[in-house]
Design a protein around this motif. Sequence first.
Motif, PDB file in Angstrom:
ATOM      1  N   ALA A 216     -16.787  -7.553 -41.230  1.00  0.00           N
ATOM      2  CA  ALA A 216     -16.051  -6.626 -42.008  1.00  0.00           C
ATOM      3  C   ALA A 216     -14.437  -6.917 -41.897  1.00  0.00           C
ATOM      4  CB  ALA A 216     -15.928  -5.263 -40.934  1.00  0.00           C
ATOM      5  N   LEU A 217     -13.906  -7.268 -43.158  1.00  0.00           N
ATOM      6  CA  LEU A 217     -12.791  -7.680 -43.442  1.00  0.00           C
ATOM      7  C   LEU A 217     -11.630  -6.612 -42.842  1.00  0.00           C
ATOM      8  CD1 LEU A 217     -13.139  -9.400 -46.894  1.00  0.00           C
ATOM      9  CD2 LEU A 217     -13.708 -10.265 -44.790  1.00  0.00           C
ATOM     10  N   PRO A 218     -10.565  -7.156 -41.835  1.00  0.00           N
ATOM     11  CA  PRO A 218      -9.465  -6.274 -41.377  1.00  0.00           C
ATOM     12  C   PRO A 218      -8.729  -5.998 -42.498  1.00  0.00           C
ATOM     13  CG  PRO A 218      -9.312  -8.881 -40.772  1.00  0.00           C
ATOM     14  CD  PRO A 218     -10.791  -8.640 -41.371  1.00  0.00           C
ATOM     15  N   ALA A 219      -8.029  -4.943 -42.142  1.00  0.00           N
ATOM     16  CA  ALA A 219      -6.924  -4.615 -43.299  1.00  0.00           C
ATOM     17  C   ALA A 219      -5.924  -5.573 -43.213  1.00  0.00           C
ATOM     18  CB  ALA A 219      -6.681  -3.144 -42.698  1.00  0.00           C
ATOM     19  N   GLU A 220      -5.236  -5.526 -44.276  1.00  0.00           N
ATOM     20  CA  GLU A 220      -4.183  -6.644 -44.664  1.00  0.00           C
ATOM     21  C   GLU A 220      -2.750  -5.976 -44.393  1.00  0.00           C
ATOM     22  OE1 GLU A 220      -4.437  -9.975 -45.185  1.00  0.00           O
ATOM     23  OE2 GLU A 220      -6.351 -10.314 -45.589  1.00  0.00           O
ATOM     24  N   PRO A 221      -1.993  -6.165 -43.528  1.00  0.00           N
ATOM     25  CA  PRO A 221      -0.783  -5.449 -43.461  1.00  0.00           C
ATOM     26  C   PRO A 221       0.312  -5.876 -44.587  1.00  0.00           C
ATOM     27  CG  PRO A 221      -0.796  -7.320 -41.908  1.00  0.00           C
ATOM     28  CD  PRO A 221      -2.291  -7.075 -42.570  1.00  0.00           C
ATOM     29  N   ILE A 222       1.000  -5.218 -45.031  1.00  0.00           N
ATOM     30  CA  ILE A 222       1.926  -5.047 -45.880  1.00  0.00           C
ATOM     31  C   ILE A 222       3.126  -4.262 -45.705  1.00  0.00           C
ATOM     32  CG2 ILE A 222       2.822  -5.043 -48.400  1.00  0.00           C
ATOM     33  CD1 ILE A 222      -0.035  -5.016 -49.185  1.00  0.00           C
ATOM     34  N   THR A 223       4.498  -5.080 -45.297  1.00  0.00           N
ATOM     35  CA  THR A 223       5.576  -3.989 -45.046  1.00  0.00           C
ATOM     36  C   THR A 223       6.158  -3.468 -46.199  1.00  0.00           C
ATOM     37  OG1 THR A 223       6.163  -6.206 -43.519  1.00  0.00           O
ATOM     38  CG2 THR A 223       8.078  -4.611 -44.183  1.00  0.00           C
ATOM     39  N   ILE A 224       6.318  -1.992 -45.892  1.00  0.00           N
ATOM     40  CA  ILE A 224       6.839  -1.204 -46.798  1.00  0.00           C
ATOM     41  C   ILE A 224       8.302  -1.372 -47.217  1.00  0.00           C
ATOM     42  CG2 ILE A 224       7.236   1.371 -47.488  1.00  0.00           C
ATOM     43  CD1 ILE A 224       4.913   2.081 -45.819  1.00  0.00           C
TER      44      ILE A 224
END
Length: 370
Positions: A216-224
């Motif tokens: 299960a692929l972990p969510a990819e963090p993106i800075t807002i």
Amino acid sequence: MRSRIAAIAAACAFAVVISASPAFAHPGNSAGSGHPGHHPSPVTEVASQLITPLKVAFGPKGSFLVAESFAGRLTSISSKGVKTTVVNAPGQEIAGVSYKDGSTYYFNNDMGTGPEPGGQLLPARLMKIDHHGNTRQMADLSIFEAANNPDGNTVYGVRDASADCLAQAPYLQQTGEVFSHPYSSAPVENGVYVGDAGANAILYVSNTGKVRLVKALPAEPITIDASVVAVASNMGMVIPDCMLGLQYYAQAVPTDVEVDGSWLYYTVLPGVPGESLGMGKAYRTNLHSGTTQLLAQGLAAPTGIAVDRNDNVYVAQLMGDGVSVIKKGKVTNVLPAVMASDVAISGSTLAALTNALAETGGSLITKGLR
């Protein structure tokens, strides 16, 4: 802010269809700048006027197999460019074509209706055509998704906002929905690895049809930041100021899978706003130890991955500058092209699909590898 291959395709088509014609050379010409004294391998257009060609595989007897996805068609193309329809299923999505040992694999996905086609759980069939030409269904991935929903407990969106802040934009947090959209496949001796772009997972389907979760692929963090706010605004969504600087955890959408030895290679297109901001990535996971390595990041909608006989990794970037090779984390363009949707390698030949979403049709091209 969800991400679907169909929605991405529509956005790319809108953004790129007004661009110049595909940047590849016609037969007998060379492409690429190269270095002084170095002559790049010629690029050959094998076939053109393909309708949404999104996946390609090397087929039998020097042929190519192309999934003309939104046309509901699987096409065999000879080395001389002669097209033969293998599967014709209007109204269906034909995706994820691959080939091994005389057998052809592809997905026959039901298409939903509404503003986001496919945004509901519908049959998603892994099909196999054997060397005798007999077709059978190996598995319906939607059944596995309904029973397991691998990312059902994953929180997408903003995780660290205060309750008051989140109340200003509750749509910026959700868990993984029950949805299956198998989009890429990689056959091995006893089964097929599947990249499910709806489940955000990599699965394995045995030759007997048993489905299991590989990763299960972990969510990819993106800075807002301001660029994320601008993307959201263009979608009619408001990000409150209290979320600036926080992490937005985007869906990790697998767009292609490839197996080479004990490694499974895959590309990830982080969901909105990731695809618009060039935040795609390429990874590989060891099938024995489970160790995962990041190969490259900052990719512009990577939708194809392939490995050559020297273990060099190539990626096709749908919203980037064509096909690139990854070496020690550095991404170098080797095939300039518009809307490169997929890449495949056999021996010393690279095949790619270009101009995949153009109204005039896409092309299958080949290039020799040195």
